[in-house]
Each structure stands twice: as structure tokens, then as C-alpha cells.
Design a protein around this motif. Structure first.
Motif, PDB file in Angstrom:
ATOM      1  N   CYS A  12       1.007  -1.412   0.149  1.00  0.00           N
ATOM      2  CA  CYS A  12       0.232  -0.338  -0.166  1.00  0.00           C
ATOM      3  C   CYS A  12       0.888   1.106  -0.186  1.00  0.00           C
ATOM      4  CB  CYS A  12      -0.717   0.296   1.108  1.00  0.00           C
ATOM      5  SG  CYS A  12      -1.914   1.553   1.382  1.00  0.00           S
ATOM      6  N   ARG A  51     -14.986   3.347   7.746  1.00  0.00           N
ATOM      7  CA  ARG A  51     -14.331   3.299   6.965  1.00  0.00           C
ATOM      8  C   ARG A  51     -13.590   1.759   6.235  1.00  0.00           C
ATOM      9  NH1 ARG A  51     -10.643   8.850   7.495  1.00  0.00           N
ATOM     10  NH2 ARG A  51     -12.492   9.776   7.441  1.00  0.00           N
ATOM     11  N   THR A  53     -10.615   1.953   3.831  1.00  0.00           N
ATOM     12  CA  THR A  53      -9.552   2.106   3.231  1.00  0.00           C
ATOM     13  C   THR A  53      -8.261   2.030   4.168  1.00  0.00           C
ATOM     14  OG1 THR A  53      -9.463   4.655   2.991  1.00  0.00           O
ATOM     15  CG2 THR A  53     -10.189   3.276   1.547  1.00  0.00           C
TER      16      THR A  53
END
Length: 85
Positions: A12, A51, A53
Motif C-alpha cells: 500500500c 471506513r 481504506t
């Protein structure tokens, strides 16, 4: 200094950027790799109001948000006081 936690996934780029900023400040943090899901992913989802992410960053009990949010705090001069509290 409050505990800093960061939920990440492998490969990531936003996670790398957030960790680089914290490393540059000499901040020790607890990293939770949720690449494979599991209980830490469930824990994150319970802490971040839906969330999904990464990264998701906490300084003490404060949910900072993601990499862009962390960088915005740094630009505004608000990150150091949060880390020193």
C-alpha cells in the motif's frame, strides 16, 4: 507521548507514505497489518466508523484518518502537538 497505531496492508503506497512521515519524526508506532483480514481488520472496522481504506491512523484515542489526513496535520503544524500530548 501517546500510543500511535496504524492499520496497514502490504504493498500500500499510502501506508508507506504515512509510515515514512512518522519514521522521519522518530515516532514509534504499533503497526497492524490487515492484509489477510482477520481479527485486526474487524477491530479496525469497529474503530473507524465504516471506513475500509488503509492506512487508518490513531494517535492515542484520536482517529486521525488516513495518509492524506496525517500529512494535512503535519502541514498545518498540528501533528507535533498531538504527538507530544
Amino acid at each position: 507521548m501517546p500510543t500511535v497505531e496504524i492499520y496497514t496492508k502490504m504493498l500500500c503506497p499510502y501506508c508507506v507514505r504515512a509510515k515514512r512521515l512518522l519514521d522521519g519524526k522518530g515516532v514509534d508506532y504499533v503497526e497492524h497489518d490487515i492484509s489477510m483480514g482477520g481479527p485486526k481488520r474487524a477491530e479496525m472496522l469497529g474503530r473507524v466508523n465504516g471506513r475500509t481504506t488503509v492506512p487508518q491512523i490513531f494517535i492515542g484515542d484520536t482517529h486521525v484518518g488516513g495518509s492524506d489526513d496525517l500529512a494535512a496535520l503535519e502541514r498545518a503544524g498540528k501533528l507535533d502537538p498531538m504527538l507530544a500530548a
